[in-house]
Design an enzyme around this catalytic site. Structure first.
Site, PDB file in Angstrom:
ATOM      1  N   ARG A  71       0.816  -1.228   0.000  1.00 40.54           N
ATOM      2  CA  ARG A  71       0.000   0.000   0.000  1.00 40.54           C
ATOM      3  C   ARG A  71       0.850   1.280   0.000  1.00 40.54           C
ATOM      4  NH1 ARG A  71      -2.510  -3.595  -0.867  1.00 40.54           N
ATOM      5  NH2 ARG A  71      -4.547  -4.227  -0.090  1.00 40.54           N
ATOM      6  N   GLU A 126      -5.695   4.368   5.366  1.00 38.83           N
ATOM      7  CA  GLU A 126      -5.359   4.088   3.968  1.00 38.83           C
ATOM      8  C   GLU A 126      -5.855   5.205   3.032  1.00 38.83           C
ATOM      9  OE1 GLU A 126      -5.719  -0.183   2.729  1.00 38.83           O
ATOM     10  OE2 GLU A 126      -6.741   0.711   1.021  1.00 38.83           O
ATOM     11  N   SER A 157     -11.136  -0.524   2.926  1.00 37.18           N
ATOM     12  CA  SER A 157     -10.443  -0.675   4.216  1.00 37.18           C
ATOM     13  C   SER A 157      -9.962   0.700   4.678  1.00 37.18           C
ATOM     14  CB  SER A 157      -9.238  -1.594   4.065  1.00 37.18           C
ATOM     15  OG  SER A 157      -9.678  -2.859   3.653  1.00 37.18           O
TER      16      SER A 157
END
Ligand SMILES: Cc1cc2nc3c(=O)[nH]c(=O)nc-3n(C[C@H](O)[C@H](O)[C@H](O)COP(=O)(O)OP(=O)(O)OC[C@H]3O[C@@H](n4cnc5c(N)ncnc54)[C@H](O)[C@@H]3O)c2cc1C
Length: 351
Positions: free
Chosen positions: A164, A342, A241
């Protein structure tokens, strides 16, 4: 160039929160992207590059500069000895590209089925799911470098892909606009079946699944977790998420395990690169007092996924931020670990 003013942004995001863009331009060509960038620079306007709006929390006050929506389209294919090279415009819908690749029996992105957003958004956080990440198939990323005005083709290695994290969302944040992305897929390749959810789905099947069966399985599994956008389902009015899974040292993991043991719990964990350990953020969120279906006024935790903060209707960005802060505080208190969000926060004052 069609510059619009005071354009509401909430409807352009999956969270459906946030105020207006002071100025807004949709660019369908590289020349239009360049013209918008030059316009913003000449007026000293802050610039925000918008893809599909699926990984954003936009402030209630909106964005005070120019929002540039990337709408570059077009997909070309080249075949080379068992490989198919897909070169796609940054504004193409990601899941449509996956569907096309799977329909043409090309392997490498089938586990990334059902992820919302654009092709150009995928290299930014090295999108991943069910054991695949775009870093495994991206061969190059065509970008406009804002400082120099040059168009460059960045190699996979230059993008600095990790979990990520890439140079686009760390060291080179705000430096490039992604124009096109090139993926090299395996023609006639087998689906990648590494994750338990997928293996369980096919347990008892006589024949190994095809790429299209794998795509279908991924979409069904995602549907069950509200990780597939279904209009009208408030559990998917989210940014997916909300927190990254923490990747920690063995020592830190032992501390978190001890904290879990004090609560009578066993910490789930997976090995990560460099002798580190990955801890599921959703588990920490639930055990810190925010179970699936938790509500705090107009926001809450998805009924189907502990890691998704959701807008239950008429939420403001401030409500989302307040719940985020509360979750982070409680997880630190219980487990001594800081959860990192995120999504990208747009229009908020720098912390
Ligand atoms: C229901 C749901 C499920 C999700 N599941 C997953 C998942 O399984 N795995 C995963 O990794 N993510 C997941 N996400 C997050 C999100 O879909 C991805 O991160 C997606 O790639 C974001 O792309 P976007 O086009 O929507 O980008 P946006 O949300 O519009 O933007 C995100 C960031 O990328 C930048 N950006 C976008 N386009 C460009 C461009 N052309 N050039 C430069 N910068 C750009 C923006 O400036 C911003 O910083 C999920 C989100 C939702 C809502």
């Amino acid at each position: 160039m069609d510059i619009q003013e005071n354009v509401p942004l909430a409807a352009l995001t999956t969270f459906q929160v946030g105020g207006p863009a002071r100025y807004f331009v949709e660019a369908q060509s590289e020349a239009a992207v360049r013209a918008a960038v030059e316009h913003a620079a000449s007026r000293i306007l802050p610039l925000f590059v918008l893809g599909g709006g699926s990984n954003l929390v936009i402030a209630d006050s909106g964005f005070p500069g120019l929002v540039l929506k990337i709408a570059l389209t077009g997909v070309s294919e080249t075949r080379q000895k068992g490989k198919v090279i897909f070169d796609a415009g940054a504004g193409e819908d990601w899941d449509s590209l996956v569907a096309r690749a799977v329909a043409e029996e090309c392997a490498g992105i089938e586990c990334l089925s059902g992820i919302p957003g654009t092709v150009g958004g995928t290299p930014v956080q090295n999108v991943g799911a069910y054991g695949q990440e775009v870093k495994d198939t991206i061969t190059s990323v065509r970008v406009l470098e804002l400082g120099s005005g040059e168009v460059k083709d960045l190699s996979n290695a230059e993008c600095g892909f990790r979990y990520r994290s890439t140079m686009f969302n760390t060291t080179a944040r705000g430096r490039y606009i992604v124009l096109r992305v090139t993926f090299t897929l395996a023609s006639g390749g087998k689906p990648y079946l590494a994750y338990a959810d997928l293996k369980n789905y096919f347990a008892g099947h006589k024949d190994p699944p095809t790429l299209s069966q794998t795509r279908e399985a991924v979409r069904r599994i995602r549907l069950g977790k509200a990780m597939l956008i279904v209009p009208g389902d408030d559990d998917c009015r989210s940014a997916g998420s909300f927190f990254k899974n923490p990747v920690v040292s063995q020592e830190k993991c032992a501390e978190v395990e001890a904290a879990a043991a004090r609560l009578g719990q066993t910490l789930p964990k997976w090995p990560a690169e460099g002798n580190r350990v990955k801890i599921p953020a959703g588990w920490l969120v639930e055990r810190a007092g925010f179970p699936k279906g938790f509500s705090r006024g107009p926001v809450g935790i998805s009924r189907k996924h502990a890691l998704a903060i959701v807008n239950r209707g008429n939420a403001r960005a401030a409500d989302i931020v307040a719940l985020k802060d509360e979750v982070q505080k409680r997880v630190i208190e219980e487990f001594g670990i800081e959860l990192v969000p995120e999504p990208v926060f747009v229009g908020f004052d720098p912390a």
